[in-house]
Design an enzyme around this catalytic site. Sequence first.
Site, mmCIF file in Angstrom:
data_model
loop_
_atom_site.group_PDB
_atom_site.id
_atom_site.type_symbol
_atom_site.label_atom_id
_atom_site.label_comp_id
_atom_site.label_asym_id
_atom_site.label_seq_id
_atom_site.Cartn_x
_atom_site.Cartn_y
_atom_site.Cartn_z
ATOM 1 N N GLU A 131 0.812 -1.230 0.000
ATOM 2 C CA GLU A 131 0.000 0.000 0.000
ATOM 3 C C GLU A 131 0.841 1.274 0.000
ATOM 4 O O GLU A 131 0.596 2.183 0.795
ATOM 5 C CB GLU A 131 -0.967 -0.022 1.192
ATOM 6 C CG GLU A 131 -1.918 -1.199 1.167
ATOM 7 C CD GLU A 131 -2.807 -1.285 2.400
ATOM 8 O OE1 GLU A 131 -2.712 -0.401 3.266
ATOM 9 O OE2 GLU A 131 -3.582 -2.249 2.504
ATOM 10 N N HIS A 154 -10.591 -5.815 -2.213
ATOM 11 C CA HIS A 154 -11.629 -5.438 -1.248
ATOM 12 C C HIS A 154 -12.727 -4.702 -2.016
ATOM 13 O O HIS A 154 -12.677 -3.477 -2.190
ATOM 14 C CB HIS A 154 -11.049 -4.553 -0.149
ATOM 15 C CG HIS A 154 -10.069 -5.269 0.725
ATOM 16 N ND1 HIS A 154 -10.409 -6.375 1.465
ATOM 17 C CD2 HIS A 154 -8.757 -5.037 0.966
ATOM 18 C CE1 HIS A 154 -9.355 -6.795 2.137
ATOM 19 N NE2 HIS A 154 -8.340 -6.009 1.842
ATOM 20 N N ASN A 194 2.015 -5.198 -3.123
ATOM 21 C CA ASN A 194 0.609 -5.444 -2.811
ATOM 22 C C ASN A 194 -0.118 -4.130 -2.539
ATOM 23 O O ASN A 194 0.406 -3.263 -1.838
ATOM 24 C CB ASN A 194 0.524 -6.350 -1.560
ATOM 25 C CG ASN A 194 -0.871 -6.874 -1.301
ATOM 26 O OD1 ASN A 194 -1.504 -7.450 -2.176
ATOM 27 N ND2 ASN A 194 -1.355 -6.678 -0.083
ATOM 28 N N GLU A 236 -6.536 -10.415 -1.115
ATOM 29 C CA GLU A 236 -7.355 -10.133 0.072
ATOM 30 C C GLU A 236 -8.823 -10.002 -0.317
ATOM 31 O O GLU A 236 -9.498 -9.056 0.058
ATOM 32 C CB GLU A 236 -6.865 -8.860 0.777
ATOM 33 C CG GLU A 236 -5.406 -8.894 1.175
ATOM 34 C CD GLU A 236 -4.936 -7.630 1.892
ATOM 35 O OE1 GLU A 236 -5.804 -6.868 2.371
ATOM 36 O OE2 GLU A 236 -3.715 -7.410 1.973
ATOM 37 N N ASP A 240 -12.666 -9.908 -0.766
ATOM 38 C CA ASP A 240 -13.972 -9.940 -0.114
ATOM 39 C C ASP A 240 -14.875 -8.939 -0.810
ATOM 40 O O ASP A 240 -14.406 -8.026 -1.489
ATOM 41 C CB ASP A 240 -13.888 -9.677 1.402
ATOM 42 C CG ASP A 240 -13.209 -8.369 1.772
ATOM 43 O OD1 ASP A 240 -13.083 -7.478 0.903
ATOM 44 O OD2 ASP A 240 -12.792 -8.213 2.932
#
Length: 1006
Positions: free
Chosen positions: A496, A591, A549, A619, A621
């Site tokens: 990030e 996300h 990432n 990650e 979702d």
Amino acid sequence: MRRRLKLTVSSLLIAILIIQLGQGLQVVEAEEQEVETNRIFHETFAEGLGIVLQAGNAQLETVSDVTFTGNDDGKAVHISGRTNNWDGVDIKFNDIGMEKGKTYTFTMNGYVDESERIPEGGQAWVQIPSGDYPLLASADFIAGQAFTMTAQYTVDTGEDTSLRIQSNDEAKTVPFYIGEILITEQVSVEDKEEPEEQRPAPDTFTTITFEDQSLAGFAGRGDTETLTITDEENHTDGGKYALKVENRTKEWNGPSLRVESYIDKGKEYNISAWIKLISPESAQLQLSTQVGSEGHGASYNNLQGKTISREDGWVQLEGTYRYSSVGDEYVTIYIESTNNSTAAFYIDDIRFELMESDPVDIDEDLTAIRDVYQNYFYIGNAVSTTDLEGSRLELLKGHHNLVTAENAMKPSYAYNEQREFDFTAEDALVDKALAEGLKVHGHVLVWHQQSPEWLYVDENGAPLSRKEALENLRIHVKTVVEHFGPNVISWDVVNEAMNDNPTNPSDWEASLRQSGWYKAIGSDYIEQAFRIAKEVINEKDWEIKLYYNDYNDDNQNKAEAIYQMVKEINENYAAEHNGDILIDGIGMQGHYNLNTNPENVRRSLEKFISLGVEVGVTELDITAGADNELTKEQANAQGYLYAQLFQIYKEYADHISRVTFWGLNDATSWRAAQSPLLFDRNMQAKPAYYAVIDPDKFMKEHGTSEREVNYETALFGTPVIDGTIDEVWNKTSALPIQRYQTAWHGANGIAKALWDEENLYVLFQVSDSSLDQSNPEAYEQDSVEVFLDENNAKTSFYEKDDGQYRVNFENETTFNPESIEDGFASATHVSGNGYIVEMKIPFKTVTPENNMQIGFDVQINDAQAGSRQSIATWNDTTGVGYQDPSVFGILTLEGLAETPDEETPGGTDPEGTPGDQDPDEMPGGTEPNETTDGKESGQSPSGKEQGKTQDEDIQKGTPKSGGSTATKDGSLLPNTATNIFNWLFLGFVMLLGGCSAFFIIQRRNV
């Protein structure tokens, strides 16, 4: 028959090994132990190569018709094309679950064709291909004969990663067969795991009311917050006291209560607390539970969070949680504020109640996700230590083959309080995962969050010198990578680092988040971190992939900045290292939410693949619903998006290494309230699971999904724009600003809207205790924004009725486009825990009226350390509202009292058309006879079709053809004046015609 014979031979081999091992031991009766032999790995090549890998330049081919002693079924692998002694096959420790410190027995049988010429001294070898290259076993090659090699080896994963079957140098070109490989472990019966010790019966929890004026076991989670019993407020019926929480300095600070003694493991509990906000005006408060202590890979589970204001009074937070684990006998419930580090509040009437719910059974009949995608990519999940036991482990292993530590391997967990490396919790998680046969991805080496600040700032908070920070970076990255070694298959080296939606993404360095590492070292800290990790891996000859990432990489501006960064860093490194690349892969966190456009995901994926790197979905979702509730429609829409994504992932599977879900089930998700995962709170499959298992079938059965849109009303009223909250604001609805476009959840708050005949008014109450405007880019500062689409046409691009209005906490304004600034006014007020913003926004292309709908959204930008870390909105979660009005919510104007029409001095016609009205003030903002393109030519201010009938035109106040006439200055003449003018003009023409005829006749007579 042949298969049974082969298994019989395998059993005899095991028996022989046990006998041979026993012959070399001195038997002492008192020390005799009963042992069992566990089979760890057995490969017969009946179904291909399995997990056996090529070593060197060897060519591997499975065959089915080569029989020799111990290989009666004829199935084997042929190893040919050898030119070096190391050309052969490798077996990775991690692939078969061999654990550090354990001793294993290795047996293989092979064969050399009768036609082969064997050099003198030619042998088959079993060797460890690293370190000092120890030779474990050997056997002579004899043409036309089988051979067997047996060895024992104690695993040292700090140095070694695999076993290799090869030859000595004399036989470096000899091809050979392997028919069977068997690896076993001898386990003392005394060493076998004992049944889990029974926990004592749970204590009975009594509702905590603080009426005894004690803290009742509550303690602060941090070092600064103070907890006191007070009679200033109370919620208990007939009571007098409550617990007051103040002097917090971190978002996670707050009251915490140990509850493990009240838990019957495996049961579900209803947990609740009443809270009342003291300050600021508004804040998000959250009830959560922690399972496991900090040194035991704790998990942190959100039960319920609400954005509340002081005027709300007492509010209940409530949630349920099933305690499948109690960690290391450490479980707490606690209350924190996720967006305000200094929020103060009262709590009262805390309950922890056993629910009468049925025990949870894992559905073992479900198709395993990992099996469906075994030929595509790994299926992973984010875990804590508590996920590696009981029913949670059963669900994890049933569907996944890879894990990522959700928290345990982040930088802050690598050190103890003395700033020394301490990997106790990390090792426990990694060792357990490997023992269960799961691969491990390392997350994360370098990040601006959850990292010890002393790595890059001094005791005064100032950045360290570049030299000091670089040395800290080197020590940290090198030590961590060396410690875990080949126990991990890949690392997120940097996480990030890129700002959201950068304005000039081609300049990736200017798009970087100004983190502590950035300020101390500079933009090259990213490249430096990768170089340090790569040096360790190359030196040790480990096969570990290195990833960058990030989140929100479906945003095309952010994706472009990441692309440019990886491209430049890899090109620079390749020029120095004979074409090798530094960054092996890009992690797309994933996300997402129901408004995510899967085509944007595809575009970013294609962009990254074009760099020649692999991609990990790291990650994943998808949020849907709210407050732990998910309607059938929302669950199906969530499943539909999962199906769309997995269609894309399958299409590009050759370039995707893994797809990792960020949580095992909804109850343990970091976004639990929005039910984002494949399994529900009770670990039962949701529609999303079936969507992932068979995307095509799910999409065919459920049709297309529709985007969720928020609706709210604005009441009629005119406030004073002065940064204070007038009474008029109290009558209109509050819009919660708590949909996050970012993975990190920061500041939030509420907004309210009013309107009158000329303006829209917007009030923000922002909860944010740390305000930052140090970045010169306005969008990177603590600020609020309003997005407006006056005719609610939902176009995908801005037109002249659309605008974006931004005000920071110091009342500095910016506009998109700049032309909308005219007539705008704003005021702000900053308190210790947040700030207030009031705006007046003139309507420019419509005349507001009751029941009119406008496109509308509001946004809070939260900045820290010079960059925006969080974006919260009322409606849009895509992040494209600055260019795409279709993602706005809908605001309905209401509350204007209906009054009978009265004649005005300007006069109106009988149809109700205004008299002296400027066409620029007319609905739509166009002149009566003007034809425009786009949404204005065929749309009314409400976005509905117009021009169908004269009656519709009358109702909208639009002049009909042949009605009012525009003069040169743009004003309108009344119909009465127009009619008189027409008759006068006709009379003049007739008079002129008559005179002309008269003169012509007279000339002819002459």
